[in-house]
Design a protein around this motif. Sequence first.
Motif, short mmCIF file in Angstrom:
data_model
loop_
_atom_site.label_atom_id
_atom_site.label_comp_id
_atom_site.label_asym_id
_atom_site.label_seq_id
_atom_site.Cartn_x
_atom_site.Cartn_y
_atom_site.Cartn_z
N SER A 166 3.50 -22.70 34.71
CA SER A 166 4.72 -22.59 35.71
C SER A 166 5.17 -20.96 35.83
N PHE A 168 6.72 -18.65 35.70
CA PHE A 168 6.83 -17.62 33.59
C PHE A 168 5.61 -17.14 34.03
N LYS A 169 5.16 -18.01 33.48
CA LYS A 169 3.17 -17.70 32.79
C LYS A 169 2.20 -17.75 33.61
N THR A 178 8.14 -10.63 35.35
CA THR A 178 8.51 -11.61 35.77
C THR A 178 9.07 -10.67 36.74
N GLN A 202 17.48 -12.01 32.91
CA GLN A 202 18.02 -12.89 31.69
C GLN A 202 18.00 -13.82 32.27
N HIS A 203 18.52 -14.23 33.54
CA HIS A 203 18.50 -15.64 33.51
C HIS A 203 17.93 -17.00 34.07
N LYS A 204 16.84 -16.45 33.14
CA LYS A 204 15.68 -17.82 33.83
C LYS A 204 15.73 -18.70 32.05
N ARG A 205 16.24 -17.74 31.44
CA ARG A 205 15.75 -17.25 29.85
C ARG A 205 16.36 -16.62 29.53
N ALA A 208 17.26 -15.46 25.70
CA ALA A 208 15.43 -14.58 24.86
C ALA A 208 15.13 -13.76 24.17
N PRO A 212 23.55 -14.42 24.41
CA PRO A 212 22.99 -14.43 25.50
C PRO A 212 24.08 -14.20 27.16
N CYS A 217 24.01 -16.57 32.05
CA CYS A 217 24.23 -17.41 31.83
C CYS A 217 24.74 -18.89 33.34
N ASN A 220 21.50 -18.69 36.24
CA ASN A 220 21.07 -20.28 35.27
C ASN A 220 21.26 -21.45 35.26
#
Length: 275
Positions: A166, A168-169, A178, A202-205, A208, A212, A217, A220
Amino acid sequence: MQIQDLLKRTDKLPNVPDVVRELIQLLNDPNAKYSDIAARVSHDQTISLKVLRIVNSAYFGLARKISSIDEATVLLGMDRLKTLVIASGFASSVTKVDGIDLPEFWTESFRVAELSQWFAKRTESVDADEAFTIGIVHNIGRLLLHLTAPDVAHDIQTRVSNRQASRFKAEQDLLGFTSQDAGKALMDMWHFPKALGFAVQQHKRPFADGDPDPLACVLNLACYLNACIRTEREIDLVREGLPMAVIEAAGLSPSIVYELDDAMAVSDGLGHLIH
């Protein structure tokens, strides 16, 4: 690699006009005066001309030709003027980026901005102006990466395209951070309101790191719908895939699933006009 390594390459950074940065700061100022902002915009000839070109386009459908920023402010209102200035300023910040199709990049960014604003208007938890702005800049970290470290950006894109990882990874593996982290760092350097940089990060996760953030959000959700529009997903599948936990955290009603047809029809007209 450290994020600061990217930010040190000042010759490669996007050049966002001062008027845009000032307007973003003014998002939190309910006492901002029309006359002061219109005067500031008028001092930036490039932005002024672009805004007037957009205002006089078929997209706005005004009955007569507008010839000054003062007129544009009166007829469009402050919110719309800020929208146009911010959008045109960011789209003018770079002219060529290896590995990124800029018209496509900005068209998608503006669509995410429109969708973010659409969601924000349906919750009391998020300001619609902030939501629009955050949509435009949500992917600024990826732009920064391609400008300052194109070889690494290419390697990340290759891994993602070949489905080896992905995004992210791939970014974590090759960078140690990131593009969302990089976007926040750039926005902090530009002295944007902290809430905007945090939402980008923060929006991707959004779940986390504890509770939130509603703005993250909303962003997202906007990115999710943008992906659905891009892939022409059927509306039933869009509804099924809607992350209800994110809906709740954004302060939205679960019944919004029945309004998604309207959201999917949100215009990305600004994306075509800004270039």
